[in-house]
Write an enzyme that holds these catalytic residues in place. Structure first.
Site, mmCIF file in Angstrom:
data_model
loop_
_atom_site.group_PDB
_atom_site.id
_atom_site.type_symbol
_atom_site.label_atom_id
_atom_site.label_comp_id
_atom_site.label_asym_id
_atom_site.label_seq_id
_atom_site.Cartn_x
_atom_site.Cartn_y
_atom_site.Cartn_z
ATOM 1 N N HIS A 224 -2.902 7.364 2.827
ATOM 2 C CA HIS A 224 -3.394 6.056 2.395
ATOM 3 C C HIS A 224 -4.741 5.805 3.067
ATOM 4 O O HIS A 224 -4.958 6.185 4.215
ATOM 5 C CB HIS A 224 -2.391 4.978 2.774
ATOM 6 N N CYS B 282 0.809 -1.231 0.000
ATOM 7 C CA CYS B 282 0.000 0.000 0.000
ATOM 8 C C CYS B 282 0.839 1.276 0.000
ATOM 9 O O CYS B 282 0.314 2.362 -0.219
ATOM 10 C CB CYS B 282 -0.958 0.008 1.183
ATOM 11 N N ASN C 290 -10.275 0.561 0.376
ATOM 12 C CA ASN C 290 -8.815 0.566 0.305
ATOM 13 C C ASN C 290 -8.398 -0.024 -1.044
ATOM 14 O O ASN C 290 -8.509 -1.236 -1.248
ATOM 15 C CB ASN C 290 -8.254 -0.257 1.474
HETATM 16 O O1 UT7 Z 1 -3.673 -1.056 3.847
HETATM 17 C C1 UT7 Z 1 -2.677 -1.769 4.500
HETATM 18 C C2 UT7 Z 1 -2.620 -1.480 5.951
HETATM 19 N N1 UT7 Z 1 -3.792 -1.981 6.608
HETATM 20 C C3 UT7 Z 1 -4.310 -1.315 7.631
HETATM 21 O O2 UT7 Z 1 -3.851 -0.265 7.992
HETATM 22 C C4 UT7 Z 1 -5.471 -1.963 8.360
HETATM 23 C C5 UT7 Z 1 -5.319 -1.789 9.846
HETATM 24 N N2 UT7 Z 1 -6.341 -2.451 10.624
HETATM 25 C C6 UT7 Z 1 -7.644 -2.032 10.669
HETATM 26 O O3 UT7 Z 1 -8.008 -1.124 9.975
HETATM 27 C C7 UT7 Z 1 -8.566 -2.674 11.643
HETATM 28 O O4 UT7 Z 1 -7.848 -3.463 12.557
HETATM 29 C C8 UT7 Z 1 -9.686 -3.534 10.992
HETATM 30 C C9 UT7 Z 1 -10.646 -2.656 10.268
HETATM 31 C C10 UT7 Z 1 -9.063 -4.558 10.046
HETATM 32 C C11 UT7 Z 1 -10.462 -4.279 12.087
HETATM 33 O O5 UT7 Z 1 -10.969 -3.360 13.039
HETATM 34 P P1 UT7 Z 1 -10.761 -3.602 14.593
HETATM 35 O O6 UT7 Z 1 -11.422 -2.499 15.275
HETATM 36 O O7 UT7 Z 1 -9.285 -3.791 14.822
HETATM 37 O O8 UT7 Z 1 -11.589 -4.905 14.852
HETATM 38 P P2 UT7 Z 1 -11.096 -6.321 15.406
HETATM 39 O O9 UT7 Z 1 -10.433 -7.107 14.330
HETATM 40 O O10 UT7 Z 1 -10.356 -6.125 16.682
HETATM 41 O O11 UT7 Z 1 -12.498 -6.988 15.739
HETATM 42 C C12 UT7 Z 1 -13.366 -6.452 16.747
HETATM 43 C C13 UT7 Z 1 -14.633 -7.309 16.784
HETATM 44 C C14 UT7 Z 1 -14.365 -8.807 16.862
HETATM 45 O O12 UT7 Z 1 -15.356 -9.390 17.674
HETATM 46 P P3 UT7 Z 1 -15.050 -9.751 19.215
HETATM 47 O O13 UT7 Z 1 -13.891 -10.696 19.183
HETATM 48 O O14 UT7 Z 1 -14.715 -8.440 19.865
HETATM 49 O O15 UT7 Z 1 -16.326 -10.353 19.671
HETATM 50 C C15 UT7 Z 1 -14.534 -9.273 15.447
HETATM 51 O O16 UT7 Z 1 -14.924 -10.627 15.361
HETATM 52 O O17 UT7 Z 1 -15.388 -7.103 15.577
HETATM 53 C C16 UT7 Z 1 -15.651 -8.384 14.969
HETATM 54 N N3 UT7 Z 1 -15.637 -8.198 13.516
HETATM 55 C C17 UT7 Z 1 -16.717 -7.862 12.811
HETATM 56 N N4 UT7 Z 1 -18.015 -7.633 13.162
HETATM 57 C C18 UT7 Z 1 -18.876 -7.307 12.189
HETATM 58 C C19 UT7 Z 1 -14.567 -8.279 12.680
HETATM 59 N N5 UT7 Z 1 -14.958 -8.012 11.425
HETATM 60 C C20 UT7 Z 1 -16.294 -7.758 11.473
HETATM 61 C C21 UT7 Z 1 -17.246 -7.404 10.508
HETATM 62 N N6 UT7 Z 1 -18.511 -7.176 10.900
HETATM 63 N N7 UT7 Z 1 -16.934 -7.250 9.204
#
Ligand code: UT7
Length: 332
Positions: free
Chosen positions: A256, A116, A286
């Site tokens: 980005h 990216c 993205n």
């Molecule tokens: O472009 C290259 C660089 N990439 C980045 O910079 C991406 C960086 N990371 C992020 O943007 C974020 O970490 C994500 C958007 C990928 C994820 O967001 P998050 O706030 O870190 O969520 P998480 O993975 O910690 O998940 C939180 C909760 C989980 O449930 P529990 O374990 O708290 O019960 C997930 O299972 O949200 C749940 N979850 C979802 N719920 C509904 C994960 N994906 C989804 C979804 N819909 N699509």
């Protein structure tokens, strides 16, 4: 001898027609618009869903528009650098397909892969070539068909990504405009957190890799998030300080587009309101290498000659950085 700077003199862009919105996505995986908007900030993304079309198709469309808008003869282009992580083929390069289709007979062409951060790295490379005095017209492309590596059964990654391409023309100037400074870094510690596990020379395709869905993008979101916020913010602060830039003289931040919360953190660090931050994540998602040039493409009419722009990106590797550009023309 006067110093040569590398300046952007035009932009072209392309996104596919098909719109995949959160409502449709919610029927594919267990997710919803509220979660996606609050955690990532994506409402819809464009998908190149016609069979047989790859990244070079979108890149070609973007470059064709660039050449038309700038009145550039394809044969006058010296070099084409295509930043992509989703090339049409392992080889030949996507850039070689673009120059072949568009009749850029006097250009040498290559792909550059920095995930990216690719467009930032490609711009820095092109600027160095222009500053050397040996090249007069370089086309820099950021293009990715992220849908080709996105697992639409994985709710943690599939809401994030979209497809698109944009390209800029980079030319020399002896005026005080253009690519002024950059701070780019790579640290291989990022490999396990953001990668495509199979299909390369380390783990070639096999029944095992197919069965285990190893040809899709793998991301440990929370870890990547922390590194992205810290490194993008620090790189921006460093570039700002080194060039006497602050909230009073920065016109735009071009970040980005991985997560709107990361973008807000960067803006906060620079003490800038979100009105001065280019955003396309809401409607394009993205698009990896394409996020920065697509932002320029959409905001071009607002740009004024002399505007101070800070670019910043973060991606797999990890790769990251920031750059300072003094914009070179009034947008139409
Ligand atoms: O472009 C290259 C660089 N990439 C980045 O910079 C991406 C960086 N990371 C992020 O943007 C974020 O970490 C994500 C958007 C990928 C994820 O967001 P998050 O706030 O870190 O969520 P998480 O993975 O910690 O998940 C939180 C909760 C989980 O449930 P529990 O374990 O708290 O019960 C997930 O299972 O949200 C749940 N979850 C979802 N719920 C509904 C994960 N994906 C989804 C979804 N819909 N699509």
């Amino acid at each position: 001898m006067e110093k040569i700077h590398a300046v952007i003199t035009g932009i072209g862009g392309y996104v596919p027609d098909y719109v995949l919105n959160n409502e449709e996505l919610s029927r594919m995986v267990d997710t919803n618009d509220e979660w996606i908007m609050s955690r990532i900030g994506v409402k819809e993304r464009r998908i190149l869903n016609e069979e047989g079309l790859g990244t070079s198709y979108m890149a070609r469309k973007a470059v064709r528009q660039l050449l038309e808008r700038t009145g550039t003869d394809p044969q006058s282009v010296d070099a084409v650098i295509c930043s992509t992580s989703t090339p049409d083929y392992h080889f030949p390069s996507t850039a070689s397909i673009v120059v072949g289709k568009l009749g850029m007979k006097n250009a040498y062409a290559m792909d550059l892969q920095a995930a990216c951060s690719g467009f930032l790295f490609a711009m820095d490379t092109a600027s160095g070539l222009i500053e050397s005095g040996r090249y007069k017209k370089i086309v820099v492309i950021g293009a990715d068909k992220m849908s080709s590596v996105t697992d639409y059964t994985d709710r943690q990654t599939c809401p994030i990504f979209g497809d698109g391409a944009a390209a800029v023309l980079v030319e020399p100037t002896t005026e005080e405009y253009g690519w002024m400074d950059s701070h780019l870094r790579t640290d291989g510690l990022g490999l396990p957190f953001l990668c495509l596990k199979a299909g390369g020379s380390a783990t070639p395709p096999s029944y095992f890799t197919l069965t285990h869905r190893m040809h899709y993008l793998h991301q440990e979101g929370r870890t990547v998030y922390k590194f992205a916020v810290t490194n993008m913010s620090d790189a921006c602060a460093l570039i700002a300080e080194r060039n006497g830039l602050n909230k009073d003289n920065i016109a735009w931040v071009v970040p980005h587009q991985a997560n709107v919360r990361i973008i807000q953190a960067v803006a906060q660090r620079l003490e800038l309101p979100m009105e001065q931050v280019m955003l396309n994540i809401t409607h394009f998602g993205n698009t990896s290498s394409a996020t920065l040039p697509l932002a320029l493409w959409e905001y071009e009419s607002k740009l004024r000659k002399g505007d101070n722009l800070i670019f910043t990106a973060f991606g797999a590797g990890f790769t990251w950085g920031a750059a300072y550009m003094k914009w070179g023309y009034d947008g139409k």
